[in-house]
Enzyme design. Structure first.
Site, PDB file in Angstrom:
ATOM      1  N   CYS A 134       8.056 -36.049  71.246  1.00 43.42           N
ATOM      2  CA  CYS A 134       7.961 -35.863  69.797  1.00 43.42           C
ATOM      3  C   CYS A 134       9.023 -34.877  69.318  1.00 43.42           C
ATOM      4  CB  CYS A 134       6.567 -35.377  69.421  1.00 43.42           C
ATOM      5  SG  CYS A 134       6.381 -35.088  67.656  1.00 43.42           S
ATOM      6  N   CYS A 137       7.867 -32.499  66.597  1.00 49.48           N
ATOM      7  CA  CYS A 137       7.001 -31.409  67.080  1.00 49.48           C
ATOM      8  C   CYS A 137       7.823 -30.343  67.805  1.00 49.48           C
ATOM      9  CB  CYS A 137       5.963 -31.906  68.084  1.00 49.48           C
ATOM     10  SG  CYS A 137       5.133 -33.424  67.654  1.00 49.48           S
ATOM     11  N   ASP A 138       8.723 -30.768  68.663  1.00 52.34           N
ATOM     12  CA  ASP A 138       9.322 -29.840  69.623  1.00 52.34           C
ATOM     13  C   ASP A 138      10.814 -29.580  69.417  1.00 52.34           C
ATOM     14  OD1 ASP A 138       6.874 -29.601  70.896  1.00 52.34           O
ATOM     15  OD2 ASP A 138       7.246 -31.313  72.193  1.00 52.34           O
TER      16      ASP A 138
END
Ligand code: NDP
Length: 307
Positions: A134, A137-138
């Site tokens: 992701c 997300c990261d």
């Protein structure tokens, strides 16, 4: 046998939010957590884009907090999977992997989707230490670093373009000699990103998290060539699989398995069965969106039960 007014299946942000709302509406929901209690966020390290956490929060901690919040309002949260359903008439009948039968007046499906991985041992070894599925997300943790995105579809292109705004260098590792993604996406990618066509990943290396990837170019061809690239992050973008097979006999799904809902609502084709979160969302796949749709599903269930 359990009889509940509201059965919630899944324990990601959608499932827990549905449980909080259903609990506060006095529906005494029963919730089954599924194979991975807490869902996909337990696979990431820190969640920095969920509103309300100015310093970010550990994904596991956030799911633990959501669970406690749901329990506070009376949710009966259980380990286990729903392995069989009969939605042919209401109340609905469902069975768990422990062969327990549940009778439910309403059902909220929040079973999520699972990112596909290549199946390399190194993906597990470096999970949370350089391997991610992701970028949204990261990606932030890889500012000014070098990363690679695996995949040649629209998701891979989107993730690579997103990362190119943060990282000093982005590779795409594409197994064919073309991108499957839409034309517009392809053009944008080719302007900004080094695409390694006809490359497959053999493994990852590094003593302190990911430091590089072992690739093979034109695998199986006479001119096959092994190549190493130095990277700090390895992002999988080879698709997601919604966890919806168990509902296939009753619930309408699209060709890739995502549950179809009536636009702008969590209603499925079966009255009283609602879908929330990533199992019905091929587009956004964000925790905050999942939480919002979990709320909507619980409100819909409550309204139906009060009719
Ligand atoms: P896709 O199935 O479209 O693409 C998956 C990609 O991963 C393909 O390039 C595929 O390669 C590659 N792949 C699959 N398995 C492996 C493997 N084992 N090793 C190496 N590569 C692999 O999935 P997406 O998630 O990209 O998209 C899903 C759907 O959502 C599509 O319809 C897409 O168009 C849509 N979408 C649209 C967006 C938009 O319009 N903005 C954004 C994101 C998704 P190969 O081509 O060789 O099979």
């Amino acid at each position: 046998m359990t009889h509940t007014k509201c059965l919630i299946i899944g324990s990601g942000p959608a499932g827990y939010t549905a449980a909080i709302y259903a609990g506060r509406a006095n529906l005494q929901p029963v919730q089954y957590c599924g194979m991975q209690t807490g869902g996909q966020l337990t696979q990431t390290t820190e969640v920095e884009n969920f509103p309300g956490y100015p310093q970010g929060i550990d994904g596991n901690q956030m799911m633990f907090d959501l669970r406690q919040q749901a329990e506070r309002f009376g949710a009966d949260i259980r380990d286990g999977m729903i392995t069989k359903v009969d939605f042919s008439s209401r109340p609905f009948h469902l069975w768990t992997d422990q062969d327990e039968e549940i009778v439910a007046d309403t059902v909220i499906i929040a079973t999520g989707a699972s990112a596909k991985y290549l199946g390399l041992d190194d993906e597990k070894k470096y999970n949370g230490q350089g391997v991610s599925a992701c970028a949204t997300c990261d990606g932030f943790f890889y500012r000014n670093k070098t990363v690679a995105v695996v995949g040649g579809g629209d998701t891979a292109c989107e993730e690579a373009l997103y990362l190119s705004q943060l990282c000093s260098k982005v590779y795409m590792i594409v197994r064919k000699n073309y991108l499957r993604a839409s034309d517009v996406m392809r053009k944008r990618v080719e302007e900004k990103i080094e695409v390694l066509y006809e490359h497959n990943t053999l493994g990852l290396y590094g003593d302190n998290g990911v430091e590089g990837a072992h690739l093979v170019k034109r695998k199986g061809e006479p001119d096959e060539e092994k190549v190493d690239i130095a990277i700090d992050g390895f992002f999988l973008a080879i698709g997601h699989t919604p966890n919806t097979d168990v509902f296939a006999d009753f619930i309408d799904r699209d060709s890739t398995g995502y549950i179809k809902t009536i636009a702008g609502t969590p209603r499925t084709n079966v009255k009283g069965v609602f879908a929330a979160g990533d199992c019905a969302d091929p587009h956004y796949r964000q925790a905050i969106v999942a939480a919002g749709s979990g709320c909507m599903a619980a409100l819909e269930a409550e309204r139906l039960l009060n009719q």
